[in-house]
Design a protein around this motif. Structure first.
Motif, PDB file in Angstrom:
ATOM      1  N   LYS A  72      -9.079   5.359   1.442  1.00 56.32           N
ATOM      2  CA  LYS A  72      -7.900   4.535   1.116  1.00 56.32           C
ATOM      3  C   LYS A  72      -7.557   3.571   2.250  1.00 56.32           C
ATOM      4  O   LYS A  72      -6.793   2.623   2.067  1.00 56.32           O
ATOM      5  N   ALA A 109     -11.090   1.018  -3.843  1.00 52.54           N
ATOM      6  CA  ALA A 109     -11.383   2.122  -2.922  1.00 52.54           C
ATOM      7  C   ALA A 109     -11.126   3.477  -3.591  1.00 52.54           C
ATOM      8  O   ALA A 109     -11.954   4.389  -3.517  1.00 52.54           O
ATOM      9  N   LEU A 143       0.818  -1.223   0.000  1.00 50.79           N
ATOM     10  CA  LEU A 143       0.000   0.000   0.000  1.00 50.79           C
ATOM     11  C   LEU A 143       0.850   1.270   0.000  1.00 50.79           C
ATOM     12  O   LEU A 143       0.374   2.338  -0.376  1.00 50.79           O
ATOM     13  N   LEU A 199      -5.360  -7.641  -2.171  1.00 51.73           N
ATOM     14  CA  LEU A 199      -5.119  -6.341  -1.528  1.00 51.73           C
ATOM     15  C   LEU A 199      -4.956  -5.229  -2.566  1.00 51.73           C
ATOM     16  O   LEU A 199      -5.511  -4.134  -2.410  1.00 51.73           O
ATOM     17  N   SER A 200      -4.209  -5.512  -3.634  1.00 53.64           N
ATOM     18  CA  SER A 200      -4.018  -4.503  -4.701  1.00 53.64           C
ATOM     19  C   SER A 200      -5.355  -4.112  -5.322  1.00 53.64           C
ATOM     20  O   SER A 200      -5.625  -2.930  -5.549  1.00 53.64           O
ATOM     21  N   GLN A 205     -11.427   0.250   3.228  1.00 53.81           N
ATOM     22  CA  GLN A 205     -11.607  -1.001   2.493  1.00 53.81           C
ATOM     23  C   GLN A 205     -10.419  -1.954   2.663  1.00 53.81           C
ATOM     24  O   GLN A 205     -10.619  -3.130   2.996  1.00 53.81           O
ATOM     25  N   PRO A 206      -9.163  -1.483   2.486  1.00 53.67           N
ATOM     26  CA  PRO A 206      -8.035  -2.395   2.730  1.00 53.67           C
ATOM     27  C   PRO A 206      -7.988  -2.911   4.173  1.00 53.67           C
ATOM     28  O   PRO A 206      -7.638  -4.069   4.407  1.00 53.67           O
ATOM     29  N   SER A 261      -7.432  -1.963  -2.891  1.00 57.75           N
ATOM     30  CA  SER A 261      -6.904  -0.597  -2.827  1.00 57.75           C
ATOM     31  C   SER A 261      -7.329   0.202  -4.066  1.00 57.75           C
ATOM     32  O   SER A 261      -7.785   1.346  -3.969  1.00 57.75           O
ATOM     33  N   LYS A 262      -7.222  -0.423  -5.246  1.00 61.68           N
ATOM     34  CA  LYS A 262      -7.648   0.239  -6.491  1.00 61.68           C
ATOM     35  C   LYS A 262      -9.149   0.512  -6.475  1.00 61.68           C
ATOM     36  O   LYS A 262      -9.619   1.553  -6.930  1.00 61.68           O
ATOM     37  N   ILE A 286      -0.586   1.050   7.111  1.00 61.10           N
ATOM     38  CA  ILE A 286      -2.002   0.848   7.423  1.00 61.10           C
ATOM     39  C   ILE A 286      -2.147   0.191   8.798  1.00 61.10           C
ATOM     40  O   ILE A 286      -3.137   0.421   9.500  1.00 61.10           O
TER      41      ILE A 286
END
Length: 294
Positions: free
Chosen positions: A58, A114, A38, A107-108, A61-62, A111-112, A42
């Motif tokens: 940001k 969100a 990230l 996870l990627s 969600q993650p 993040s995208k 976090i």
């Protein structure tokens, strides 16, 4: 048969995941990996952050994804699902837990997702509202009759729907729903119209990322928000995941289908216990519990 359920946005709390970090070497490894992916810590926000910090797009969600996906991973042999489902964002955690995609990829994508949703919210002011005490078809009809964009977005349990759309259209629909006998029709403190046509720009942005991600045949079926039925084909899972941003979350229908297909125990994996509460309203005869590590 055991069904594992993964919560969505709104389940976050300060201190989430700290017990996993402190008690499991594998969890600590995955959390540190997440900080690198990230590009910010976090973990610091999850473990020590304020409610406002945790509400940042940001982060939210993650953070929920990490809590759920890491818990499922460190449960090891205790985690034996016959089927899985995730509420909105929770579908990504479910797909990592049932081995459809790798942790890093999940996870990627989250993040995208969100950031793409945040962008879509900024393009068009929009909102959501909770509607209690009406039949689904009444809510759907009133949304259709209201001028502007407003749709049923979350079928959470019988008598509890969330509507989503343009601010004025949602407000107007709330007035009509109250007149039709809704116990409550309240605007929610959210930044946008999730699971509505207004998320189309986010859907287009995320579609490319999902298409480029490796999906494998899962270890058990996933009951997706869009289809409500058992899915095991990776290309179909991708298609449904892309559709999810602009389509409603058919949670009630998914849970009812899981019960029809033999699920007797529903275990919530991740922060909060919202999904256990919804399940008790959908069908009190099934067993519900909370996942943990022993």
């Amino acid at each position: 048969m055991k069904a594992y359920l993964f919560p969505g946005q709104g389940a976050q709390f300060s201190g989430m995941g700290l017990d996993l970090y402190e008690n499991s070497h594998r969890a600590k490894e995955l959390f540190e990996q997440a900080n690198e992916i990230l590009g910010f810590e976090i973990t610091k926000i999850m473990f020590e952050g304020t409610a406002d910090e945790l509400k940042e797009t940001k982060v939210t969600q993650p953070a929920i994804f990490l809590h759920s996906a890491i818990l499922a991973e460190v449960m090891g042999d205790q985690f034996k699902p016959d089927m899985v489902a995730g509420h909105s964002l929770g579908e990504f955690s479910a797909l990592v837990a049932n081995k459809t995609m790798a942790f890093n990829d999940g996870l990627s994508l989250v993040s995208k997702r969100a950031l793409a949703m945040q962008k879509a919210c900024e393009m068009q002011p929009s909102t959501m509202a909770a509607v209690l005490g009406l039949e689904d078809n009444v809510v759907e009809r009133i949304c259709e009759e209201t001028t502007g964009v407003v749709v049923a977005a979350n079928y959470n349990c019988p008598g509890q729907l969330v509507i989503s759309g343009e601010i004025e259209a949602v407000k107007k629909a709330c007035e009509s729903l109250s007149e039709a006998g809704a116990k409550r029709a309240l605007l929610l403190p959210v930044g946008g119209a999730f699971h509505s046509p207004l998320m189309q720009p986010a859907r287009e942005e995320l579609a490319a990322a999902i298409e480029a991600t490796q999906f494998s045949t899962p270890a058990c079926p996933v009951y997706q928000n869009v289809s409500t039925t058992a899915v095991t084909d990776p290309s179909e899972i991708k298609k449904n995941l892309i559709s999810q941003l602009t389509a409603p979350v058919k949670w009630t229908q998914s849970m009812q289908q899981m019960i029809k297909d033999g699920a007797t125990t529903f275990i919530e994996v991740g922060p909060g216990n919202v999904l256990q509460g919804l399940m008790r309203k959908i069908d009190r005869s099934v067993e519900t519990s909370k996942a943990g590590i022993s």
